[in-house]
Design an enzyme around this catalytic site. Sequence first.
Site, PDB file in Angstrom:
ATOM      1  N   TRP A  68       0.869  -1.180   0.000  1.00  8.26           N
ATOM      2  CA  TRP A  68       0.000   0.000   0.000  1.00  8.26           C
ATOM      3  C   TRP A  68       0.906   1.232   0.000  1.00  8.26           C
ATOM      4  CZ3 TRP A  68      -1.898   2.677   4.882  1.00  8.26           C
ATOM      5  CH2 TRP A  68      -2.889   3.625   4.592  1.00  8.26           C
ATOM      6  N   ASP A 149       0.026  -5.312   9.624  1.00  7.50           N
ATOM      7  CA  ASP A 149      -1.053  -4.404   9.254  1.00  7.50           C
ATOM      8  C   ASP A 149      -2.224  -5.272   8.817  1.00  7.50           C
ATOM      9  OD1 ASP A 149      -2.688  -2.353   8.480  1.00  7.50           O
ATOM     10  OD2 ASP A 149      -1.368  -1.553   6.927  1.00  7.50           O
ATOM     11  N   LYS A 185     -13.010  -1.200   6.438  1.00  4.46           N
ATOM     12  CA  LYS A 185     -13.570  -2.113   5.442  1.00  4.46           C
ATOM     13  C   LYS A 185     -14.576  -3.084   6.049  1.00  4.46           C
ATOM     14  CE  LYS A 185      -9.606  -0.564   3.613  1.00  4.46           C
ATOM     15  NZ  LYS A 185      -8.605   0.212   4.377  1.00  4.46           N
TER      16      LYS A 185
END
Length: 338
Positions: A68, A149, A185
């Site tokens: 990311w 993460d 999310k």
Amino acid sequence: MEYLPMGGSVKMVEETLKLAYGNNSEFIKDKRIAAVQSLSGTGACRLFADFQKRFRPDSEIYIPVPTWSNHHNIWRDAQVPQKTYHYYHPETKGLDFSGLMDDVKNAPDGSFFLLHACAHNPTGVDPTEEQWREISQLFKTKNHFAFFDMAYQGFASGDPKRDAKSIRIFLEDGHHIGISQSYAKNMGLYGQRVGCLSVLCEDEKQAVTVKSQLQQLARPMYSNPPLHGAQIVSTILGDPQLKGMWLKEVKTMADRIISMRTTLRESLEKLGSPLSWEHVTKQIGMFCYSGLTPEQVDRLTSEYHIYMTRNGRISMAGVTTGNVGYLANAIHEVTKSS
């Protein structure tokens, strides 16, 4: 409404730790985890990066290629030097496991590594359970520190427990780890900025010390985290009936994305594509690392009004039964001469 304390909602943090470490975690019972509510996953990563810089000022962070993009910004702005490690294999569109292991082995003992717990962003390529076990054992040998993460827990397989398997393996092997968690999310709380940073410590005394330092870092950065999103999370996870409904809905979302992967691959194969699209169904999570070139992506945009990042990453959450056929045909048109 009153401010939350610097560490955030105690109830939200308690419920969040259960998702990552397990409902009956000995580490939770022994109070060995330093944890604070964060500004979603980004805030958790930044808080840890600043913690790393303050207490291990000469350390570096190893980041996978690719990752990311904001990961680089976060550790850069925390002034932590970055190195990279192999992860994605462009030719196989899968994991470069040998390259990853070589880089882990060759890194100086005691290095910090950023790991994606599940549904790797942007590739959707995750190690297998056996590969995670090998990675954990090598980390143990090298005394590396793993920072996970976990932005997509539940969105990979539909089962939050299964999606935390990488973390559970590291815990079983006796690592001290850090974890970033986000509800953007899996609860759709993008705008509420609710997440958690946790660090597993040696004992309760160390956990108290580490938490106090995390709060000291948070104080000048944002003072205290927002209230509303934390109340939503703690209300849902603290009620068995509501939590059961949430788990069911998360699985429904994950299953829908998995079915769209299957349909997209089958549609391309039925169109007679000369390319292999096996990676579409092998990858997992919200994103598909399609293998499309920047030039092919540009054609999709200009000729078919289909939009994705120029590295070919498709957001599978945006693929539906109504548009998957159109998407497959467009991809076929821009790739059939490859």
